[in-house]
Design a protein around this motif. Structure first.
Motif, PDB file in Angstrom:
ATOM      1  N   LYS A 181      -2.702  -4.313  -8.493  1.00  0.00           N
ATOM      2  CA  LYS A 181      -3.095  -3.187  -7.653  1.00  0.00           C
ATOM      3  C   LYS A 181      -4.459  -2.638  -8.056  1.00  0.00           C
ATOM      4  CE  LYS A 181       1.682  -1.567  -7.057  1.00  0.00           C
ATOM      5  NZ  LYS A 181       2.599  -0.435  -7.312  1.00  0.00           N
ATOM      6  N   ALA A 182      -4.681  -2.546  -9.372  1.00  0.00           N
ATOM      7  CA  ALA A 182      -5.953  -2.007  -9.862  1.00  0.00           C
ATOM      8  C   ALA A 182      -7.119  -2.910  -9.468  1.00  0.00           C
ATOM      9  CB  ALA A 182      -5.900  -1.838 -11.378  1.00  0.00           C
ATOM     10  N   SER A 183      -6.926  -4.230  -9.558  1.00  0.00           N
ATOM     11  CA  SER A 183      -8.005  -5.141  -9.178  1.00  0.00           C
ATOM     12  C   SER A 183      -8.280  -5.084  -7.679  1.00  0.00           C
ATOM     13  CB  SER A 183      -7.661  -6.577  -9.602  1.00  0.00           C
ATOM     14  OG  SER A 183      -7.865  -6.746 -10.989  1.00  0.00           O
ATOM     15  N   ILE A 184      -7.236  -4.935  -6.881  1.00  0.00           N
ATOM     16  CA  ILE A 184      -7.422  -4.785  -5.436  1.00  0.00           C
ATOM     17  C   ILE A 184      -8.266  -3.551  -5.148  1.00  0.00           C
ATOM     18  CG2 ILE A 184      -6.251  -4.248  -3.260  1.00  0.00           C
ATOM     19  CD1 ILE A 184      -3.865  -5.920  -4.305  1.00  0.00           C
ATOM     20  N   ALA A 185      -7.883  -2.438  -5.760  1.00  0.00           N
ATOM     21  CA  ALA A 185      -8.575  -1.176  -5.504  1.00  0.00           C
ATOM     22  C   ALA A 185     -10.030  -1.218  -5.992  1.00  0.00           C
ATOM     23  CB  ALA A 185      -7.828  -0.034  -6.185  1.00  0.00           C
ATOM     24  N   GLU A 186     -10.256  -1.795  -7.173  1.00  0.00           N
ATOM     25  CA  GLU A 186     -11.608  -1.816  -7.729  1.00  0.00           C
ATOM     26  C   GLU A 186     -12.514  -2.791  -6.989  1.00  0.00           C
ATOM     27  OE1 GLU A 186     -10.096  -0.491 -12.193  1.00  0.00           O
ATOM     28  OE2 GLU A 186     -11.021  -2.468 -11.915  1.00  0.00           O
ATOM     29  N   LEU A 187     -11.978  -3.932  -6.543  1.00  0.00           N
ATOM     30  CA  LEU A 187     -12.793  -4.853  -5.750  1.00  0.00           C
ATOM     31  C   LEU A 187     -13.151  -4.217  -4.414  1.00  0.00           C
ATOM     32  CD1 LEU A 187     -14.130  -7.572  -5.228  1.00  0.00           C
ATOM     33  CD2 LEU A 187     -11.912  -8.448  -4.444  1.00  0.00           C
ATOM     34  N   HIS A 188     -12.175  -3.557  -3.806  1.00  0.00           N
ATOM     35  CA  HIS A 188     -12.447  -2.896  -2.537  1.00  0.00           C
ATOM     36  C   HIS A 188     -13.529  -1.830  -2.691  1.00  0.00           C
ATOM     37  CE1 HIS A 188     -11.700   0.357   0.495  1.00  0.00           C
ATOM     38  NE2 HIS A 188     -11.826  -0.692   1.281  1.00  0.00           N
ATOM     39  N   ALA A 189     -13.425  -1.004  -3.728  1.00  0.00           N
ATOM     40  CA  ALA A 189     -14.423   0.054  -3.954  1.00  0.00           C
ATOM     41  C   ALA A 189     -15.813  -0.543  -4.164  1.00  0.00           C
ATOM     42  CB  ALA A 189     -14.016   0.896  -5.152  1.00  0.00           C
ATOM     43  N   ALA A 190     -15.886  -1.656  -4.880  1.00  0.00           N
ATOM     44  CA  ALA A 190     -17.174  -2.295  -5.139  1.00  0.00           C
ATOM     45  C   ALA A 190     -17.778  -2.854  -3.850  1.00  0.00           C
ATOM     46  CB  ALA A 190     -17.015  -3.396  -6.180  1.00  0.00           C
ATOM     47  N   LEU A 191     -16.947  -3.484  -3.006  1.00  0.00           N
ATOM     48  CA  LEU A 191     -17.457  -4.032  -1.754  1.00  0.00           C
ATOM     49  C   LEU A 191     -17.955  -2.921  -0.829  1.00  0.00           C
ATOM     50  CD1 LEU A 191     -14.708  -6.750  -1.068  1.00  0.00           C
ATOM     51  CD2 LEU A 191     -17.070  -7.155  -1.811  1.00  0.00           C
ATOM     52  N   VAL A 192     -17.262  -1.790  -0.840  1.00  0.00           N
ATOM     53  CA  VAL A 192     -17.710  -0.639  -0.056  1.00  0.00           C
ATOM     54  C   VAL A 192     -19.055  -0.150  -0.586  1.00  0.00           C
ATOM     55  CG1 VAL A 192     -17.225   1.760   0.536  1.00  0.00           C
ATOM     56  CG2 VAL A 192     -15.390   0.058   0.642  1.00  0.00           C
ATOM     57  N   ALA A 193     -19.170  -0.042  -1.913  1.00  0.00           N
ATOM     58  CA  ALA A 193     -20.424   0.401  -2.514  1.00  0.00           C
ATOM     59  C   ALA A 193     -21.573  -0.562  -2.205  1.00  0.00           C
ATOM     60  CB  ALA A 193     -20.250   0.540  -4.027  1.00  0.00           C
ATOM     61  N   ASP A 194     -21.248  -1.842  -2.116  1.00  0.00           N
ATOM     62  CA  ASP A 194     -22.266  -2.855  -1.815  1.00  0.00           C
ATOM     63  C   ASP A 194     -22.583  -2.950  -0.325  1.00  0.00           C
ATOM     64  OD1 ASP A 194     -22.624  -3.748  -4.467  1.00  0.00           O
ATOM     65  OD2 ASP A 194     -20.883  -5.076  -4.322  1.00  0.00           O
ATOM     66  N   GLN A 195     -21.860  -2.184   0.483  1.00  0.00           N
ATOM     67  CA  GLN A 195     -22.015  -2.182   1.934  1.00  0.00           C
ATOM     68  C   GLN A 195     -21.774  -3.578   2.532  1.00  0.00           C
ATOM     69  OE1 GLN A 195     -25.790  -0.354   2.946  1.00  0.00           O
ATOM     70  NE2 GLN A 195     -25.184   1.623   2.104  1.00  0.00           N
ATOM     71  N   ILE A 196     -20.785  -4.266   1.958  1.00  0.00           N
ATOM     72  CA  ILE A 196     -20.370  -5.570   2.476  1.00  0.00           C
ATOM     73  C   ILE A 196     -19.181  -5.339   3.396  1.00  0.00           C
ATOM     74  CG2 ILE A 196     -19.493  -7.854   1.875  1.00  0.00           C
ATOM     75  CD1 ILE A 196     -20.842  -7.501  -0.867  1.00  0.00           C
ATOM     76  N   GLY A 197     -19.443  -5.281   4.694  1.00  0.00           N
ATOM     77  CA  GLY A 197     -18.419  -4.966   5.671  1.00  0.00           C
ATOM     78  C   GLY A 197     -18.288  -3.470   5.851  1.00  0.00           C
ATOM     79  N   ASN A 198     -17.761  -3.074   6.996  1.00  0.00           N
ATOM     80  CA  ASN A 198     -17.577  -1.647   7.251  1.00  0.00           C
ATOM     81  C   ASN A 198     -16.159  -1.296   7.681  1.00  0.00           C
ATOM     82  OD1 ASN A 198     -17.500  -2.418  10.016  1.00  0.00           O
ATOM     83  ND2 ASN A 198     -19.737  -2.233  10.138  1.00  0.00           N
TER      84      ASN A 198
END
Length: 328
Positions: A126-143
Motif C-alpha cells: 500500500k505504501a509503495s502504491i501511494a508513494e509512486l502515485h504521489a511521485a507521478l503526480v508531482a512529476d505531472q505524468i498524467g492528470n
C-alpha cells in the motif's frame, strides 16, 4: 531529466536488464491517464515478478513487459520510512507499451503483482502504491487515474474492483456495470489469458473451444471473438457427467510424463501434439528431446507460467481444450 519517482528508495531501474525482444515505439501523444492493474497471479508465486511478466509478454510477440512500473509485494525493501514493496521501473515512460488496448498511446501502465480477489494487500505494498502515485503526480505524468476496467472497451474486466478500494484512495473504483458482451473486438495487447482471467466463469479453455478458428498466439487488433457463448463450452457444468477419455479421437493419458518416459501414454501424447500442429516427430512411445520441445512450445502458448517440458494435469487440460476446438 530527473523525476521524483526515480528518487524513491524502493525503486529499481531495470530498463536495461529486464528481458526484451525488440523495443516499443515512442509515444506520439501526451500521457493523460495513469492506468492501474493487478497481475491476477498470486503475489508470492515465482511468476509474480517483473522479469516473469516480461518473459510471458515476449512469448505473446510483444517487445517486452507491457507496464512502465511493476510493484512486487514479494520483494520487500527496507527504507527509512519502513518496509516497502519493490517498484521495478521497466520501460521508459515515453514508450508506448501494451497494457490497455487501443488506449496505450496516452496511458501509463502500473501493475501491482498479485490476485487481489483473494490475496491481501500488505502495508508495504500500500505504501509503495501511494508513494509512486504521489511521485507521478508531482512529476505531472498524467492528470487522472483509472483502473483497467474504466478504460474504453474494458468495462467488463475485473481489474481493480476488489481490495484495491482500501489502497487506491485516488481511484473511483466503481464496479463494472456492463455485462459480458456476446462478442468482443481484440484490442492492442489482448491475450486469451488476460481476457479469461477477467471474466467470472469463463476459462482460457472455454475461449479456445468457443473460437475454433482463432489462433490464440496470433490475435489481431479488430478481430472478433465469442465471449457470451464461451461459458461452459469446455468447462463442464457440475451437473454434467465427465466424458470418458476413450470416447475422444485423441485420448490423453493421465499422470506425469517427462523426459525418458515411455509407453502407450507417450504415444497418445505424441499423436495429440502432432494433431494440433505442435509437431514432435514419429509416434514411437519414447518421450525424448523432440517431444519435450513440442510440450514446451505448447506450454509457451497456453501455459506461459509453467513452461517446463513436463506433461501434467494442467498441460493435459489445455491440450484437451485445443483438441476439442479442432473438432477432436
Amino acid at each position: 531529466m530527473s523525476y521524483a519517482f526515480q528518487k524513491l528508495p524502493q525503486l529499481v531501474d531495470q530498463r536495461k536488464s529486464i528481458p526484451k525482444k525488440g523495443s516499443y515505439s515512442r509515444r506520439t501523444q501526451k500521457i493523460t491517464h495513469r492506468v492501474w492493474h493487478h497481475s491476477l497471479t498470486k503475489k508470492n508465486l515465482g511468476g509474480s515478478v517483473a522479469a516473469a511478466f516480461a518473459r510471458f509478454h515476449i512469448s505473446l510477440g510483444w517487445p517486452g513487459v507491457g507496464y512502465a512500473f511493476i510493484i512486487e509485494p514479494q520483494n520487500v525493501v527496507k527504507t527509512n520510512k519502513g518496509n516497502r514493496a519493490r517498484i521495478v521501473y521497466a520501460n521508459d515512460i515515453n514508450q508506448r507499451t501494451y497494457h490497455v488496448g487501443n488506449s496505450n498511446q496516452y496511458s501509463l501502465g502500473v501493475c501491482v503483482a498479485g490476485d487481489y480477489r483473494s490475496d491481501k494487500l500488505e502495508d508495504a505494498t500500500k505504501a509503495s502504491i501511494a508513494e509512486l502515485h504521489a511521485a507521478l503526480v508531482a512529476d505531472q505524468i498524467g492528470n487522472q487515474d483509472k483502473s483497467h476496467h474504466e478504460m474504453p472497451g474494458y468495462s467488463w474486466k475485473a481489474c481493480c474492483v476488489y481490495n484495491y478500494k482500501e489502497a487506491f484512495k485516488f481511484l473511483n473504483v466503481s464496479k463494472p456495470t456492463a455485462k459480458t458482451p456476446a462478442t468482443y473486438k481484440i484490442q492492442q495487447g489482448d491475450t486469451f489469458w488476460g481476457i479469461a482471467h477477467n471474466l467470472d466463469g469463463i476459462t482460457v479453455e472455454d475461449l479456445i473451444t468457443a473460437n475454433p478458428k482463432v489462433d490464440p498466439k496470433k490475435l489481431k487488433v479488430g478481430q472478433t471473438i465469442n465471449l457470451g457463448k464461451a461459458k461452459n463450452t469446455f468447462t463442464r457444468k457440475p451437473s454434467q457427467p465427465k466424458k470418458p477419455q476413450s470416447s475422444y479421437k485423441y485420448p490423453l493419458p493421465s499422470g506425469i510424463l517427462r523426459n525418458g518416459s515411455h509407453g502407450n501414454g507417450v504415444k497418445q501424447l505424441q499423436r495429440a501434439l502432432n494433431a494440433v500442429y505442435f509437431k514432435c516427430g514419429t509416434v514411437d512411445g519414447i518421450l525424448g528431446p523432440k517431444t519435450v520441445d513440442a510440450i514446451r512450445r505448447f506450454q509457451m502458448v497456453y501455459l506461459p507460467y509453467e513452461v517446463d517440458g513436463i506433461y501434467g494435469p494442467n498441460t493435459r487440460k489445455k491440450l484437451q481444450a485445443v483438441l476439442k476446438s479442432k473438432g477432436y
